[in-house]
Design a protein around this motif. Structure first.
Motif, PDB file in Angstrom:
ATOM      1  N   LEU A  54      -6.998  15.188 -14.140  1.00 31.52           N
ATOM      2  CA  LEU A  54      -6.524  15.762 -12.892  1.00 31.52           C
ATOM      3  C   LEU A  54      -7.368  15.294 -11.718  1.00 31.52           C
ATOM      4  N   CYS A  55      -8.692  15.322 -11.905  1.00 36.34           N
ATOM      5  CA  CYS A  55      -9.592  14.886 -10.827  1.00 36.34           C
ATOM      6  C   CYS A  55      -9.380  13.419 -10.504  1.00 36.34           C
ATOM      7  N   ALA A  56      -9.224  12.575 -11.548  1.00 34.63           N
ATOM      8  CA  ALA A  56      -9.085  11.132 -11.314  1.00 34.63           C
ATOM      9  C   ALA A  56      -7.792  10.824 -10.569  1.00 34.63           C
ATOM     10  N   ARG A  57      -6.662  11.472 -10.937  1.00 32.14           N
ATOM     11  CA  ARG A  57      -5.390  11.176 -10.287  1.00 32.14           C
ATOM     12  C   ARG A  57      -5.369  11.682  -8.852  1.00 32.14           C
ATOM     13  N   ALA A  58      -6.034  12.788  -8.589  1.00 30.59           N
ATOM     14  CA  ALA A  58      -6.110  13.299  -7.220  1.00 30.59           C
ATOM     15  C   ALA A  58      -6.906  12.347  -6.339  1.00 30.59           C
ATOM     16  N   ARG A  59      -8.015  11.815  -6.902  1.00 30.14           N
ATOM     17  CA  ARG A  59      -8.821  10.865  -6.114  1.00 30.14           C
ATOM     18  C   ARG A  59      -8.021   9.590  -5.844  1.00 30.14           C
ATOM     19  N   ARG A  60      -7.282   9.075  -6.826  1.00 33.82           N
ATOM     20  CA  ARG A  60      -6.495   7.867  -6.614  1.00 33.82           C
ATOM     21  C   ARG A  60      -5.428   8.077  -5.523  1.00 33.82           C
ATOM     22  N   LEU A  61      -4.808   9.296  -5.463  1.00 31.11           N
ATOM     23  CA  LEU A  61      -3.821   9.589  -4.423  1.00 31.11           C
ATOM     24  C   LEU A  61      -4.461   9.541  -3.045  1.00 31.11           C
ATOM     25  N   ARG A  62      -5.677  10.148  -2.879  1.00 31.01           N
ATOM     26  CA  ARG A  62      -6.385  10.135  -1.602  1.00 31.01           C
ATOM     27  C   ARG A  62      -6.672   8.693  -1.170  1.00 31.01           C
ATOM     28  N   GLU A  63      -7.189   7.876  -2.108  1.00 34.88           N
ATOM     29  CA  GLU A  63      -7.555   6.498  -1.763  1.00 34.88           C
ATOM     30  C   GLU A  63      -6.322   5.676  -1.405  1.00 34.88           C
ATOM     31  N   ALA A  64      -5.176   5.862  -2.106  1.00 39.65           N
ATOM     32  CA  ALA A  64      -3.961   5.093  -1.799  1.00 39.65           C
ATOM     33  C   ALA A  64      -3.428   5.447  -0.402  1.00 39.65           C
ATOM     34  N   ARG A  65      -3.449   6.721  -0.033  1.00 41.77           N
ATOM     35  CA  ARG A  65      -3.008   7.142   1.299  1.00 41.77           C
ATOM     36  C   ARG A  65      -3.900   6.526   2.386  1.00 41.77           C
ATOM     37  N   ARG A  66      -5.233   6.558   2.159  1.00 40.64           N
ATOM     38  CA  ARG A  66      -6.175   5.998   3.141  1.00 40.64           C
ATOM     39  C   ARG A  66      -5.956   4.498   3.311  1.00 40.64           C
ATOM     40  N   ASP A  67      -5.739   3.727   2.185  1.00 42.25           N
ATOM     41  CA  ASP A  67      -5.543   2.269   2.265  1.00 42.25           C
ATOM     42  C   ASP A  67      -4.251   1.930   3.020  1.00 42.25           C
ATOM     43  N   ALA A  68      -3.154   2.686   2.832  1.00 42.90           N
ATOM     44  CA  ALA A  68      -1.867   2.428   3.522  1.00 42.90           C
ATOM     45  C   ALA A  68      -2.010   2.635   5.023  1.00 42.90           C
ATOM     46  N   GLU A  69      -2.732   3.679   5.447  1.00 43.81           N
ATOM     47  CA  GLU A  69      -2.912   3.959   6.874  1.00 43.81           C
ATOM     48  C   GLU A  69      -3.721   2.853   7.547  1.00 43.81           C
ATOM     49  N   LYS A 128       0.828  -1.202   0.000  1.00 42.52           N
ATOM     50  CA  LYS A 128       0.000   0.000   0.000  1.00 42.52           C
ATOM     51  C   LYS A 128       0.868   1.260   0.000  1.00 42.52           C
ATOM     52  N   THR A 129       1.981   1.199   0.700  1.00 37.98           N
ATOM     53  CA  THR A 129       2.878   2.370   0.738  1.00 37.98           C
ATOM     54  C   THR A 129       3.456   2.658  -0.639  1.00 37.98           C
ATOM     55  N   VAL A 130       3.846   1.589  -1.369  1.00 39.51           N
ATOM     56  CA  VAL A 130       4.372   1.775  -2.724  1.00 39.51           C
ATOM     57  C   VAL A 130       3.282   2.326  -3.656  1.00 39.51           C
ATOM     58  N   ALA A 131       2.018   1.859  -3.515  1.00 40.28           N
ATOM     59  CA  ALA A 131       0.929   2.353  -4.351  1.00 40.28           C
ATOM     60  C   ALA A 131       0.675   3.834  -4.117  1.00 40.28           C
ATOM     61  N   ALA A 132       0.768   4.319  -2.840  1.00 37.43           N
ATOM     62  CA  ALA A 132       0.557   5.735  -2.565  1.00 37.43           C
ATOM     63  C   ALA A 132       1.654   6.585  -3.193  1.00 37.43           C
ATOM     64  N   ASP A 133       2.890   6.091  -3.158  1.00 34.82           N
ATOM     65  CA  ASP A 133       3.990   6.844  -3.781  1.00 34.82           C
ATOM     66  C   ASP A 133       3.790   6.949  -5.286  1.00 34.82           C
ATOM     67  N   ARG A 134       3.325   5.892  -5.911  1.00 36.21           N
ATOM     68  CA  ARG A 134       3.088   5.918  -7.363  1.00 36.21           C
ATOM     69  C   ARG A 134       1.956   6.874  -7.731  1.00 36.21           C
ATOM     70  N   ALA A 135       0.895   6.938  -6.919  1.00 39.37           N
ATOM     71  CA  ALA A 135      -0.208   7.863  -7.187  1.00 39.37           C
ATOM     72  C   ALA A 135       0.260   9.320  -7.069  1.00 39.37           C
ATOM     73  N   ARG A 136       1.153   9.596  -6.131  1.00 38.21           N
ATOM     74  CA  ARG A 136       1.696  10.971  -5.965  1.00 38.21           C
ATOM     75  C   ARG A 136       2.527  11.333  -7.180  1.00 38.21           C
ATOM     76  N   GLU A 137       3.335  10.355  -7.670  1.00 40.60           N
ATOM     77  CA  GLU A 137       4.155  10.634  -8.852  1.00 40.60           C
ATOM     78  C   GLU A 137       3.290  10.871 -10.079  1.00 40.60           C
ATOM     79  N   ALA A 138       2.177  10.106 -10.227  1.00 36.87           N
ATOM     80  CA  ALA A 138       1.285  10.274 -11.382  1.00 36.87           C
ATOM     81  C   ALA A 138       0.643  11.650 -11.380  1.00 36.87           C
ATOM     82  N   LEU A 139       0.209  12.168 -10.214  1.00 36.81           N
ATOM     83  CA  LEU A 139      -0.387  13.495 -10.160  1.00 36.81           C
ATOM     84  C   LEU A 139       0.652  14.563 -10.466  1.00 36.81           C
ATOM     85  N   ALA A 140       1.905  14.323 -10.056  1.00 35.12           N
ATOM     86  CA  ALA A 140       2.956  15.308 -10.290  1.00 35.12           C
ATOM     87  C   ALA A 140       3.332  15.408 -11.753  1.00 35.12           C
ATOM     88  N   GLU A 141       2.998  14.388 -12.577  1.00 32.53           N
ATOM     89  CA  GLU A 141       3.303  14.428 -14.008  1.00 32.53           C
ATOM     90  C   GLU A 141       2.507  15.502 -14.726  1.00 32.53           C
TER      91      GLU A 141
END
Length: 985
Positions: free
Chosen positions: A658-673, A322-335
């Motif tokens: 933009l909206c989709a990648r932001a939502r995926r970042l929120r969900e990845a952070r919540r799943d890791a916690e 889950k931690t790796v998935a959250a990092d990937r979602a952050r990188e995708a939004l930063a693109e």
């Protein structure tokens, strides 16, 4: 009777038999092949649906002269058994198909109408046939023999072989019941023989069974004493073997008891030894059992902790994932350019939610303009379609104008052709009338030539008839003068001495007049008068025919007038050609009129279509201008909204990503916690469980774990060891086991050998006893059966002898000295009746010379048939075969036999016969004297109330029989002419 399209009769002909047979005798004559016999065939076909003899096999009853669509038909109206009826039949025939080529088969039909209302009308062929047979009381073959005395069949029955005569008599007389009696007796005798053979075989079969069972051979004639002796010997043998079996069974039972005790002692010894050996083995493996018990207890304590250790490992891996998935979602939004500032800062959930709301709102503002942009390709396509439609409409309008310019010339051409056709059609009635008149004149030429030929022949026939009539008249006058001249001698022959003279009244006759040997009598004068009347009738017919032909020639002369045949034929050809042209023009007139109307309608339609095209073209141009203005306005609005960088759809897709990648970042952070919180909970529970179970570390827990199958194996091993120990100790504690172990061993093998020998002796005795008992039982049954079949055989033999004798008797065998079957005997009796009835007529026709004799001469190999026919010649007193008669003698003998046969068959069928009978041909073989005798017999038939129809072409019969039915042969079919005492028709 009414005949139509039947045989040689193409047109409808009607015969009134009441008028024709008014005086009881009529003649049916005509040329060969004209159709005399067809009249009789029509009577037979109307009644029975078939014709006599071989003519029925061809089944070609329809007239070849009739029109192709004319149906053949025969209608007969008659009174049978006081019931008046009308029968109408049509035979099977073929006619041309109404549609297409080829022929169509038409099935036969029949109908019967009761003219006196005595029953319902019938329309089915079987029902009509049954009704006719029931009324007449005879079949078709009987009717053909007794009513239609057939052409050429007179002598067939007279000279037939006995076998053929028997077959014919069986058709005419009902001998089926006598044949049934023969068959019934023969079948009963055959069944009786079968039954006798079966019972004799049963006796032999039962005796054979007794021999096979007892082994005692049977005598030549097996009887009850022999069978009873076999049964007594079997009973004695069964008693002896029974005693031997009882002694052997007692010895075997003693040996079985001794062997059973030895086996029990041996089993107890074996159980004791096995129990001591198992206890020794358990003591040797005690350490191994203790180690297995310790490992089992550790595995049972570690088992509940194993799933907590597995959950701890699984959640540790899940937290890392889950931690790796959250990092990937952050990188995708930063693109994305607009998402990079959010990723560079430590943004929380609230910041991400606010950014998504802002992007969603901006995308919503662009939605109406996006819908309009999506519809732009459709607008462009509508513009292109309108431009193509405008061009196509202009081309269509140009084509219509060209056709309208050419239409007036086409209409003028069609009107001219219609006018010419109407003028030709108006000439058709005049040309048809002229053609028919010319054709009648030309036909009159041909008819006049034919009438001239017929008139020349008729005048010759009239001259010949006048000469014959004059000769007959002179012969009659001559005979009358000769009779008047010899009247004195005729009266003198009637004088009797002592009786007064019929002229002078004197009883004395001193000088009676003497006549010559050729004195003319009253009969001679009557015969001459009849000849003169017949000749006069023929002369009248010939004169009438000449007068009719002359009138016909005069009418044809009036039709021809002064016309020329060649010129008339040429004129007919010209008129036919002109009429054909006029009829073709008349046939074309409606088509030409329709062509003019079609051109007028075409002009009006094209003018209306051109106006519709102009109106539609204006509407298309107006709509095209509006679409172009709308497209230009849309392009200007899009350029203004997007600044020309990208399109509206591209901007909306960018905002959505933009909206989709932001939502995926929120969900990845919540799943890791959430995964980290679950891992902490499981770690605490695992440490507590290890402490409670006595394990220092998780590794100790994993080392103690074993599969459940291993735990179950340890538990079974411990349970089995405990069970074996308890069972072994219990066995050794048994007093019987201890006693056996302390005593010496028993010799079981010797006791087993003694038991086997005893059982063998018992089995042999039982087998001998079973055979003896079965032999006694079987012999009890078979001896009883033997007595029963012997008792039943005697009456069957007597019954068979009686039935066999009767069957041989009625079948012409055995004690039947005449060698005649019952059916042949009955037919012989019927033939004797026929010969008695025929002999009277034969004596009359032969002037008393011949009579029939019933012959009973033996046939081949001594077999008697009783169906022979011979004649007795009174001139010589000799009995002669019928084959020795001359041609004329054979004819009147055959006729007498046929009439006698008709009388007997009529009586056999109840006497219900049509009042009219027909005699077909054969008179040409008779000399004048024989013909007089035959005509005398026919007069007797007539005087008896029957109507006799004679079918013949003999000229002499035309003079003797005034009532005549003349069949006239013509090229287009035969016709009928009736001559009766009432006149000619």
């Amino acid at each position: 009777m009414r005949i139509k399209a039947f045989g040689p009769f193409a047109d409808e002909v009607v015969i009134d038999f009441d008028e024709l047979g008014a005086d009881g005798l009529f003649l049916l004559h005509g040329q060969t092949g004209a159709g005399k016999t067809t009249v009789l065939d029509a009577v037979a076909f109307a009644l029975y649906g078939r014709v006599p003899g071989a003519r029925d096999t061809t089944r070609r009853l329809r007239s070849d002269h009739a029109a192709s669509d004319q149906a053949p038909e025969v209608e007969l109206e008659a009174t049978i058994g006081s019931r008046r009826l009308r029968i109408t039949r049509t035979p099977e025939y073929e006619r041309p198909k109404k549609r297409g080529e080829g022929m169509r088969k038409i099935n036969a039909t029949a109908s019967l109408a009761w003219l006196d209302g005595s029953g319902p009308d019938l329309t089915r062929i079987p029902d009509v046939g049954e009704a006719v047979v029931r009324l007449l009381g005879m079949s078709a073959d009987q009717f053909f023999q007794v009513v239609l005395l057939p052409q050429g069949d007179f002598a067939r029955f007279l000279r037939a072989h006995p076998d053929e005569r028997e077959a014919l008599l069986e058709k005419l007389f009902d001998t089926e019941r006598f044949g049934d009696i023969e068959d019934w007796l023969r079948d009963r005798a055959r069944e009786s023989a079968t039954r006798l053979s079966e019972h004799a075989a049963a006796v032999e079969r039962v005796a054979g069974q007794i021999v096979a069972i007892s082994g005692v051979p049977a005598p030549a004639e097996a009887d009850f004493e022999w069978a009873q002796g076999c049964l007594d010997a079997a009973r004695e043998a069964a008693e002896r073997t029974g005693a031997e079996l009882t002694a052997a069974q007692a010895a075997a039972e003693q040996a079985e008891a001794a062997h059973r005790d030895a086996l029990r002692a041996e089993d107890l010894r074996r159980r004791g030894v096995q129990a001591r050996d198992r206890l020794a083995q358990l003591e040797e493996g005690a350490e191994t059992l203790a180690e297995a018990d310790r490992a089992r207890r550790l595995a049972l304590r570690a088992a509940p902790i194993a799933h907590l250790a597995d959950d701890h490992d699984r959640l540790t891996a899940e937290v890392a994932e889950k931690t790796v998935a959250a990092d990937r979602a952050r990188e995708a939004l930063a693109e994305l350019a607009e998402g990079r500032p959010l990723c560079e800062s430590d943004c929380d959930d609230a910041t991400l939610v606010a950014a998504v709301d802002r992007w969603t709102e901006e995308s919503g503002r662009w939605e109406p303009l996006a819908r309009r942009v999506a519809e732009r390709p459709r607008t462009v396509a509508d513009i292109d379609e309108l431009e193509e439609a405008i061009a196509a409409a202009e081309r269509e309008a140009a084509g219509i104008r060209e056709l309208l310019d050419a239409a007036p010339a086409r209409r003028e051409e069609a009107v001219t052709a219609l006018r010419e056709a109407e003028e030709l059609r108006a000439q058709a009635p005049r040309l048809r009338a002229e053609r028919d008149a010319t054709r009648r004149i030309l036909q009159a030429f041909d008819d006049r030539d034919q009438v001239l030929d017929q008139l020349a022949k008729a005048e010759r026939d009239l001259l010949d008839a006048r000469e014959k009539h004059t000769a007959a008249r002179e012969h009659q006058l001559d005979l009358r003068e000769r009779r008047l001249a010899g009247m004195a001698s005729e009266l003198a022959r009637g004088l009797v001495d002592g009786e007064p003279c019929v002229v002078c009244g004197s009883p004395d006759h001193p000088a009676p007049a003497a006549g010559d040997e050729e004195q003319v009598g009253e009969a001679d004068e009557k015969r001459a008068a009849a000849d003169e009347q017949a000749a006069s009738a023929i002369r009248s017919i010939a004169e009438s025919e000449v007068i009719a032909l002359k009138e016909r020639r005069a009418n044809l002369d009036a039709v021809v007038g002064d016309a020329d045949r060649v010129a008339t034929k040429a004129e007919l050809d010209r008129l036919a050609a002109d009429l054909a042209a006029a009829e073709r023009a008349a046939a074309r007139t409606p088509t030409l009129r329709e062509a003019v109307e079609r051109i007028d309608a075409e002009i009006d339609g094209r003018r209306s279509a051109l106006a519709d095209l102009d109106s539609a073209q204006s509407a298309r141009r107006e709509r095209l201008s509006g679409l172009r203005e709308s497209l230009s306005a849309l392009d200007a609005e899009v350029a203004e909204a997007t600044g020309g960088r990208i399109g509206v759809d591209e901007r909306r897709r960018e905002l959505a990503e933009l909206c989709a990648r932001a939502r995926r970042l929120r969900e990845a952070r919540r799943d890791a916690e959430q995964a980290r919180r679950r891992l902490d909970e499981v770690a605490d529970r695992l440490a507590t469980a290890c402490a409670e179970a006595g394990f220092a570390t998780v590794e100790d827990v994993r080392a103690a774990l074993v599969p459940p199958a291993q735990i179950q194996a340890w538990e079974r091993m411990l349970e089995d060891a405990a069970t074996l120990r308890a069972a072994s100790e219990e066995t050794l504690a048994d007093p019987e086991v201890r006693e056996v172990l302390e005593a010496p061993a028993v010799d079981v093998e010797r006791l087993a050998a003694d038991l086997a020998a005893a059982r063998s002796r018992r089995d042999e005795a039982a087998q001998r006893n079973a055979v003896a008992v079965q032999r006694r039982t079987d012999l009890d049954r078979y001896v009883a059966d033997f007595w029963n079949v012997l008792d039943a055989l005697a009456p069957i033999q007597e019954r068979h002898a009686e039935l066999s004798g009767l069957a041989d008797l009625v079948g012409g065998r055995g004690q039947n000295s005449r060698r005649m079957s019952l059916r042949s005997y009955v037919l012989a009796a019927r033939l004797d009746e026929v010969l008695v009835a025929a002999s009277g007529r034969l004596r009359e026709m032969s002037s008393g010379r011949y009579e029939f004799v019933h012959s009973d001469t033996a046939a081949v190999r001594g077999r008697r048939r009783g169906l022979g026919i011979e004649v007795r010649d009174e001139y010589t007193g000799a009995v002669r075969p019928t084959s020795t008669l001359s041609g004329g003698e054979t004819f009147f003998a055959s006729l007498a036999l046929a009439l006698g046969l008709a009388d007997v068959v009529s009586a056999e069928s109840g006497g219900r016969v049509l009042d009219t009978i027909f005699i077909d041909e054969g008179f040409g073989t008779l000399d004048p004297e024989a013909l007089d005798l035959v005509m005398g017999v026919l007069d007797d038939l007539r005087s008896g109330g029957r109507v006799v129809g004679v079918v013949s072409h003999v000229d002499e019969l035309r003079a003797r029989i005034p009532s005549q039915l003349h069949v006239v042969r013509r090229e287009n079919g035969s016709t009928l002419r009736v001559q009766s005492p009432l006149g000619v028709s």
